[in-house]
Design an enzyme around this catalytic site. Sequence first.
Site, PDB file in Angstrom:
ATOM      1  CG  HIS B 100      -2.065  -0.989   1.131  1.00 43.33           C
ATOM      2  ND1 HIS B 100      -2.232  -1.872   0.091  1.00 43.33           N
ATOM      3  CD2 HIS B 100      -3.091  -1.258   2.000  1.00 43.33           C
ATOM      4  CE1 HIS B 100      -3.286  -2.640   0.313  1.00 43.33           C
ATOM      5  NE2 HIS B 100      -3.819  -2.297   1.466  1.00 43.33           N
ATOM      6  N   GLY B 148      -1.957  -3.098  -5.451  1.00 41.93           N
ATOM      7  CA  GLY B 148      -3.064  -3.985  -5.089  1.00 41.93           C
ATOM      8  C   GLY B 148      -4.303  -3.198  -4.688  1.00 41.93           C
ATOM      9  CG  HIS B 149      -6.480  -0.478  -1.551  1.00 37.12           C
ATOM     10  ND1 HIS B 149      -7.275   0.492  -2.140  1.00 37.12           N
ATOM     11  CD2 HIS B 149      -7.126  -0.857  -0.422  1.00 37.12           C
ATOM     12  CE1 HIS B 149      -8.342   0.692  -1.381  1.00 37.12           C
ATOM     13  NE2 HIS B 149      -8.293  -0.110  -0.337  1.00 37.12           N
ATOM     14  CG  HIS B 242     -11.129  -4.859  -1.270  1.00 34.94           C
ATOM     15  ND1 HIS B 242     -11.256  -3.496  -1.198  1.00 34.94           N
ATOM     16  CD2 HIS B 242     -10.850  -5.276  -0.012  1.00 34.94           C
ATOM     17  CE1 HIS B 242     -11.055  -3.099   0.051  1.00 34.94           C
ATOM     18  NE2 HIS B 242     -10.807  -4.168   0.796  1.00 34.94           N
ATOM     19  CD  GLU B 294     -12.019  -5.783   4.090  1.00 30.28           C
ATOM     20  OE1 GLU B 294     -10.939  -5.635   3.501  1.00 30.28           O
ATOM     21  OE2 GLU B 294     -12.383  -5.112   5.057  1.00 30.28           O
ATOM     22  CD  GLU B 310     -14.447  -1.678   4.106  1.00 30.33           C
ATOM     23  OE1 GLU B 310     -14.295  -2.656   3.340  1.00 30.33           O
ATOM     24  OE2 GLU B 310     -13.525  -0.915   4.450  1.00 30.33           O
ATOM     25  CB  CYS B 312     -14.294   2.379   3.393  1.00 29.92           C
ATOM     26  SG  CYS B 312     -13.480   3.254   4.733  1.00 29.92           S
ATOM     27  CB  CYS B 378     -10.024   2.281   6.182  1.00 28.87           C
ATOM     28  SG  CYS B 378     -11.109   0.863   6.273  1.00 28.87           S
ATOM     29  CB  CYS B 379     -14.767   3.165   8.670  1.00 30.38           C
ATOM     30  SG  CYS B 379     -15.015   1.649   7.747  1.00 30.38           S
TER      31      CYS B 379
END
Lengths: 608, 608
Positions: B100, B148-149, B242, B294, B310, B312, B378-379
Amino acid sequence: MTIEYQYEQLEESGTLENFRRARDGKDGGFQGMWFQDSDAYKWLEAASYELAKADDTNLRERVDEVIDLVAAAQEDPGYLNTYFQLVEPEMKWTNLNIMHELYCGGHLIEAAVAHYEATSEESLLDVAVDFADHVDDIFGDQIDGVPGHEEIELALVRLYRTTGEKRYLDLAQYFVDLRGHDDRLKWELEHPSEIGGRSWNDGALIPAEGGGSPLLDEDGEYVGTYAQAHTSAREQEKVEGHSVRAVYLFAGVTDLVAETGDEELFDAVERLWENMTTKRMYVTGGIGPEREHEGFTEDYDLRNEDAYAETCAAIGSIFWNQRLLELTSEAKYADLIERTMYNGFLAGISLDGTRFFYENPLESSGDHHRKGWFTCACCPPNAARMFASLGQYIYSNIDGVLTVNQYVGSTVTTTVDGTDVELTQSNSLPWSGEVTLTVDTDGPVPIRLRIPEWAADVSISVDGGNVNQNDDYVELDGEWSGETIDVHFNQDAELVRAHPEVKSDAGRVAVKRGPLVYCAEAVDNDRPIHQYALSSEAAIDEEHRDELLDGVTVLQADAEVPSLDGWDGSLYRPDEETDIESIQLSMVPYYAWDSREPGEMQVWIRVT
Amino acid sequence: MTIEYQYEQLEESGTLENFRRARDGKDGGFQGMWFQDSDAYKWLEAASYELAKADDTNLRERVDEVIDLVAAAQEDPGYLNTYFQLVEPEMKWTNLNIMHELYCGGHLIEAAVAHYEATSEESLLDVAVDFADHVDDIFGDQIDGVPGHEEIELALVRLYRTTGEKRYLDLAQYFVDLRGHDDRLKWELEHPSEIGGRSWNDGALIPAEGGGSPLLDEDGEYVGTYAQAHTSAREQEKVEGHSVRAVYLFAGVTDLVAETGDEELFDAVERLWENMTTKRMYVTGGIGPEREHEGFTEDYDLRNEDAYAETCAAIGSIFWNQRLLELTSEAKYADLIERTMYNGFLAGISLDGTRFFYENPLESSGDHHRKGWFTCACCPPNAARMFASLGQYIYSNIDGVLTVNQYVGSTVTTTVDGTDVELTQSNSLPWSGEVTLTVDTDGPVPIRLRIPEWAADVSISVDGGNVNQNDDYVELDGEWSGETIDVHFNQDAELVRAHPEVKSDAGRVAVKRGPLVYCAEAVDNDRPIHQYALSSEAAIDEEHRDELLDGVTVLQADAEVPSLDGWDGSLYRPDEETDIESIQLSMVPYYAWDSREPGEMQVWIRVT
């Protein structure tokens, strides 16, 4: 076929090889689960029931061969467990929680009693007696403790009944009374290094984390519920923990009550049966919804899609109910045996008897299928001994009354209060409710027929004897010389509701016909099953189809599905813009599901 | 309050301390998750939005302090990631799948742009530019690979828009075009020892077994779906993997389309949006039903009780939809933003803004509760930047038309095609549909009002301008000198059905009123919620209660529950012997659930 098939599995799985290695004094090389010996014993028990029905030279020779092997593997003075003999000879009797020496021994005893009753030979009985004597010498003396998995209790009562040796009855009483008051199971959990290093979670079907083990409470404190060791059976209010263990215990307790007349214990089993049947049992007779600990959870937790409802738990429930029936002659126990046999148990076995469900969900998306064998292969040999012993469930002879408990085609020759009787039964169950009995007696013999719980109307025509009827039984007093009793039990299909507290079944009905619970499968229906809703006043048509699923009566019911019009490109629409369509829902007996093309299955269908 | 509270969390969680240690050139001592830097950046972004709304000396000083820290921690020539700087300095850029660095960098860039727009200061922008230049130097040259994200893609377009530097746009295009065609993610999975020894499952929310990772298929072969790397965005047919990653990617792709006019990419985002909104989205706007990865699963898999949905992901969906709205001016995107804001997103935050849901189920047995912070936090900071940036969603100024996209009380002062405009909006949403706009302009300015999808009837009274109306918008052409536009959107409660393929919602309705989805909670109702069934023609009463849940309109609907009569001692009974009773079902807005005594909750209620 199943007996032969399962013998092959005993060889393939290494179960017999374990006995050979123990016989030859070898070290190590144990194959399979540590309680695998019990598979051999269950097979011997099932094979013995077959021998009791009809002698079969090949089978008898094979049985004798296995018995010779078992006898030769037994140590002096009576110890027998090939896992410990081969792998950890110094750790015998150290881990009662999970190592199952007494569980395996219980199955040895059951097999021995069955073999003795079938053949009058004592070859296996001698082994069982030596084992039981050895256990009696050690327990209550060198060790105070109970096994994590019950089975020895009911086996010891059987051994007592066969041998007349009261100390086996006393030993059964010792195990029953100590459970819930012993410190042993807790001590073992707290001292893993002293019990052979094998921990509770090692290999058992208990998750390592997440509170799955009801031996521990939320704070990690020992409670023992998983093994019904949270309190004495005498004091238990609800069926708890691992469901197979629970019903095996209660079967043993019921055996004890039958021998001792202990009223407090009898009140306990009645109370536990009430709790199970009115709050914790599937409509199929299946029990134990939870996978993590293979057991009971909360009242009214009867989840459908991920129901565990282990086949062996259904079998254990039948064992327990049969004992209650023999003790009380109350028809409700025979009703539940019938319901469980035809549904919760029978669904566990494929139509050809070679594949098995470990778990029996009441709803599926189509990805649950029977398998040929399991790592923990308790179901297949347990099912084999259930099938082989079916005959024991049909008739009982209590207080001078010959009772027909189950409607299974058969002939029984017996003596009732000194009077010889031959009774032949033929019937058309479960497809229609016609039963014909032909009776020959040497003198007056009352005959009692159970009226099944599902039979709304009963008609009887007798060409001899007088008919007395109450809600549960029809009793016919008379002298019989080949007269025929014709009975018709009405078995129209009916819709059944579950108690309002059962969340999973809210707004749904199950469809029953006679003793059978039905289900809807994708292969018989155009729409996904979840789209169907039955009408409460649905007309239900019946059609017997010989070519389908070895011959079943199929049900067709009026139903509704949502119209697909107007949904194009929409995921959510105002209710007032949507419409419904009439359709037929086709259903087959639950026991036969997953025998064709996989797809959605539901027992509980939405109702309008 | 949330901004201040979350600053304290940054300190408590060690996030700021990580930057201090990196600034001071220390070794080790990293605290938290390896992508924790992003929490600081999200906080800076949220705080910058607050500063843009109203200057606040204390907050500005605090922001400057954090920026100084971030700038001081940055390495020459631009690398910045405190995890790698402190723990594995030799392993930078080795593990794109899960480490990340580009994700964190994307949030750095977003914060920098927000800060620059709010303050015109370049302190953080300089850091972001150095980072982006460093990434641009390395990627496509020393390394070919995608993160990846996703997050860097949309951030780079923002940076391009702010700085005018086209190479940031090109770099965003590089990452978008390479995804699905790169070999890097697969190579990393196959060479764990060369990527720092950290495996895919290490610390990520992916189970070690059981096929949970959609990077791999059933045979364990790499497919990349989890990271939308199974094929190029251009070629994707369905939203997969995801869910946060998916919508961040599609937001970035939409940004690219806005800059480049790439029609093929535009077709792809439209196709993916269609798939998401017509097959893979909860009625609340929530997305991604599956906990294990997720994310998204199959069309129509919209399980309620164990919905992941989620918070987010709802935020990311709003980001994406806002970009689609800006690109197309189509009201459907603004509709979905409103729906997601009021339901799927808002439910994620407690009424006082201090506790958060990571997951947003649509049904609960009462054991799901908001928490103050999470290991993977993260949220909360994402919610903070969402709240702080709400103003950006209200109005748009496209093609010379001032459009009111969201009905939020506010005043906007802007220039439309060179004409100054001041527009003040007040409204009574979501409780009733009255909107009042007062407009002052220097010349003719067309004003467009979105007609919400839920408004069956609209009435407008204008004391200036001409009204043109279509299904999605009302347009008022005119010159304005303080005239008032009064709008009334009818918002009667309505029952909504889900598509027949949605198994979880079969035979159920959701209740909506205006933009709000409602739910039934145990605390408001006498019977367990699962026992209630609404009538399709239910009369629904409304009552606004100022004292309840900070003020909500409560709905009361005619419903049925099973009668409890006759159930004593029964678990299953013939349907014809059971009865129903009339009752009222009380419902509150879904966003406010779990704010009182815990208990059963359902959005989808059975219907008769």
